[in-house]
Design a protein around this motif. Structure first.
Motif, PDB file in Angstrom:
ATOM      1  N   UNK A   5       0.859  -1.181   0.000  1.00 12.63           N
ATOM      2  CA  UNK A   5       0.000   0.000   0.000  1.00 12.63           C
ATOM      3  C   UNK A   5       0.896   1.231   0.000  1.00 12.63           C
ATOM      4  N   UNK A   6       0.646   2.168  -0.888  1.00 13.04           N
ATOM      5  CA  UNK A   6       1.423   3.396  -0.957  1.00 13.04           C
ATOM      6  C   UNK A   6       0.527   4.565  -0.565  1.00 13.04           C
ATOM      7  N   UNK A   7       0.844   5.209   0.564  1.00 16.34           N
ATOM      8  CA  UNK A   7      -0.003   6.286   1.081  1.00 16.34           C
ATOM      9  C   UNK A   7       0.011   7.537   0.206  1.00 16.34           C
ATOM     10  N   UNK A   8       0.959   7.646  -0.702  1.00 17.80           N
ATOM     11  CA  UNK A   8       1.052   8.828  -1.558  1.00 17.80           C
ATOM     12  C   UNK A   8       0.419   8.629  -2.935  1.00 17.80           C
ATOM     13  N   UNK A   9      -0.103   7.447  -3.214  1.00 20.86           N
ATOM     14  CA  UNK A   9      -0.737   7.184  -4.514  1.00 20.86           C
ATOM     15  C   UNK A   9      -2.256   7.254  -4.390  1.00 20.86           C
ATOM     16  N   UNK A  10      -2.884   7.599  -5.491  1.00 20.38           N
ATOM     17  CA  UNK A  10      -4.347   7.629  -5.612  1.00 20.38           C
ATOM     18  C   UNK A  10      -4.998   8.550  -4.580  1.00 20.38           C
ATOM     19  N   UNK A  11      -4.373   9.677  -4.321  1.00 16.21           N
ATOM     20  CA  UNK A  11      -4.952  10.664  -3.414  1.00 16.21           C
ATOM     21  C   UNK A  11      -6.094  11.365  -4.135  1.00 16.21           C
ATOM     22  N   UNK A  12      -7.226  11.467  -3.438  1.00 15.39           N
ATOM     23  CA  UNK A  12      -8.376  12.158  -4.012  1.00 15.39           C
ATOM     24  C   UNK A  12      -9.113  12.889  -2.894  1.00 15.39           C
ATOM     25  N   UNK A  13      -9.735  13.970  -3.249  1.00 13.27           N
ATOM     26  CA  UNK A  13     -10.454  14.791  -2.289  1.00 13.27           C
ATOM     27  C   UNK A  13     -11.905  14.941  -2.735  1.00 13.27           C
ATOM     28  N   UNK A  14     -12.773  15.206  -1.778  1.00 13.24           N
ATOM     29  CA  UNK A  14     -14.186  15.441  -2.051  1.00 13.24           C
ATOM     30  C   UNK A  14     -14.611  16.706  -1.326  1.00 13.24           C
ATOM     31  N   UNK A  15     -15.385  17.532  -2.002  1.00 14.52           N
ATOM     32  CA  UNK A  15     -15.913  18.721  -1.336  1.00 14.52           C
ATOM     33  C   UNK A  15     -17.064  18.350  -0.400  1.00 14.52           C
ATOM     34  N   UNK A  16     -17.584  17.148  -0.526  1.00 12.12           N
ATOM     35  CA  UNK A  16     -18.716  16.693   0.274  1.00 12.12           C
ATOM     36  C   UNK A  16     -18.312  16.149   1.649  1.00 12.12           C
ATOM     37  N   UNK A  17     -17.196  15.382   1.692  1.00  6.69           N
ATOM     38  CA  UNK A  17     -16.826  14.703   2.932  1.00  6.69           C
ATOM     39  C   UNK A  17     -15.373  14.250   2.899  1.00  6.69           C
ATOM     40  N   UNK A  18     -14.869  13.901   4.076  1.00  7.93           N
ATOM     41  CA  UNK A  18     -13.556  13.293   4.148  1.00  7.93           C
ATOM     42  C   UNK A  18     -13.634  11.899   3.523  1.00  7.93           C
ATOM     43  N   UNK A  19     -12.527  11.466   2.944  1.00  6.28           N
ATOM     44  CA  UNK A  19     -12.456  10.125   2.368  1.00  6.28           C
ATOM     45  C   UNK A  19     -11.509   9.308   3.232  1.00  6.28           C
ATOM     46  N   UNK A  20     -11.996   8.185   3.747  1.00  9.61           N
ATOM     47  CA  UNK A  20     -11.182   7.302   4.584  1.00  9.61           C
ATOM     48  C   UNK A  20     -10.969   5.975   3.878  1.00  9.61           C
ATOM     49  N   UNK A  21      -9.737   5.473   3.970  1.00 14.45           N
ATOM     50  CA  UNK A  21      -9.403   4.154   3.441  1.00 14.45           C
ATOM     51  C   UNK A  21      -8.727   3.358   4.544  1.00 14.45           C
ATOM     52  N   UNK A  22      -9.293   2.192   4.830  1.00 16.41           N
ATOM     53  CA  UNK A  22      -8.676   1.320   5.820  1.00 16.41           C
ATOM     54  C   UNK A  22      -7.493   0.602   5.191  1.00 16.41           C
ATOM     55  N   UNK A  23      -6.331   0.725   5.809  1.00 12.81           N
ATOM     56  CA  UNK A  23      -5.131   0.049   5.329  1.00 12.81           C
ATOM     57  C   UNK A  23      -4.983  -1.299   6.018  1.00 12.81           C
ATOM     58  N   UNK A  24      -5.272  -1.321   7.322  1.00  7.44           N
ATOM     59  CA  UNK A  24      -5.095  -2.550   8.097  1.00  7.44           C
ATOM     60  C   UNK A  24      -5.944  -2.478   9.356  1.00  7.44           C
ATOM     61  N   UNK A  25      -6.440  -3.638   9.790  1.00  9.50           N
ATOM     62  CA  UNK A  25      -7.135  -3.703  11.070  1.00  9.50           C
ATOM     63  C   UNK A  25      -7.075  -5.126  11.610  1.00  9.50           C
ATOM     64  N   UNK A  26      -6.817  -5.251  12.906  1.00 12.00           N
ATOM     65  CA  UNK A  26      -6.945  -6.516  13.616  1.00 12.00           C
ATOM     66  C   UNK A  26      -7.511  -6.211  14.992  1.00 12.00           C
ATOM     67  N   UNK A  27      -7.449  -7.149  15.917  1.00 14.99           N
ATOM     68  CA  UNK A  27      -8.076  -6.942  17.224  1.00 14.99           C
ATOM     69  C   UNK A  27      -7.401  -5.877  18.071  1.00 14.99           C
ATOM     70  N   UNK A  28      -6.179  -5.443  17.739  1.00 13.14           N
ATOM     71  CA  UNK A  28      -5.471  -4.477  18.564  1.00 13.14           C
ATOM     72  C   UNK A  28      -5.135  -3.145  17.923  1.00 13.14           C
ATOM     73  N   UNK A  29      -5.222  -3.080  16.585  1.00 15.53           N
ATOM     74  CA  UNK A  29      -4.772  -1.867  15.897  1.00 15.53           C
ATOM     75  C   UNK A  29      -5.591  -1.647  14.626  1.00 15.53           C
ATOM     76  N   UNK A  30      -5.768  -0.385  14.293  1.00 18.35           N
ATOM     77  CA  UNK A  30      -6.405  -0.010  13.026  1.00 18.35           C
ATOM     78  C   UNK A  30      -5.577   1.104  12.408  1.00 18.35           C
ATOM     79  N   UNK A  31      -5.329   1.020  11.098  1.00 16.54           N
ATOM     80  CA  UNK A  31      -4.565   2.036  10.366  1.00 16.54           C
ATOM     81  C   UNK A  31      -5.422   2.510   9.207  1.00 16.54           C
ATOM     82  N   UNK A  32      -5.625   3.828   9.137  1.00 14.63           N
ATOM     83  CA  UNK A  32      -6.405   4.382   8.035  1.00 14.63           C
ATOM     84  C   UNK A  32      -5.684   5.580   7.421  1.00 14.63           C
ATOM     85  N   UNK A  33      -5.996   5.824   6.162  1.00 13.65           N
ATOM     86  CA  UNK A  33      -5.570   7.058   5.496  1.00 13.65           C
ATOM     87  C   UNK A  33      -6.827   7.887   5.296  1.00 13.65           C
ATOM     88  N   UNK A  34      -6.746   9.154   5.683  1.00 18.06           N
ATOM     89  CA  UNK A  34      -7.862  10.072   5.517  1.00 18.06           C
ATOM     90  C   UNK A  34      -7.427  11.218   4.619  1.00 18.06           C
TER      91      UNK A  34
END
Length: 101
Positions: A5-34
């Motif tokens: 996963x490359x956090x600098x690729x496919x960046x897009x913005x919306x005037x309507x709302x924040x865009x969140x993408x889940x990168x990883x999640x398990x029982x102890x941690x969650x990583x998202x790009x907003x």
């Protein structure tokens, strides 16, 4: 198999709302790009520890007590559980957010 996963690729913005993408999640941690164009958030009161990295853009975090922190590209911030905060302004902000449950 690991997912690349490359956090600098496919960046897009919306005037309507924040865009969140889940990168990883398990029982102890969650990583998202907003990706946020200029949205202002409501106040958050979270159970988790959150570590945020502002990868691109500018933003300001405001705490319930009125303190404000200006963030620029490359800044990181630790937000403790129940430390009530919001994003009071942001400008084409790309965040990497890590939540520890």
């Amino acid at each position: 198999m690991d997912k690349l996963y490359n956090v600098f690729k496919n960046i897009r913005f919306s005037s309507e709302e924040e865009i969140e993408e889940k990168i990883y999640e398990d029982e102890g941690i969650k990583v998202i790009r907003t990706m946020s164009l200029d949205q202002v958030t409501g106040f958050y009161d979270q159970d988790e520890l959150e570590i945020v990295f502002l990868l691109k853009g500018k933003a300001q975090i405001e705490y319930e007590d009125g303190r404000r922190l200006n963030l620029g590209e490359g800044d990181s911030l630790v937000i403790r559980p129940h430390e009530i905060h919001r994003v009071s302004w942001q400008e084409e902000a790309v965040w990497l957010c890590i939540f520890k449950k």
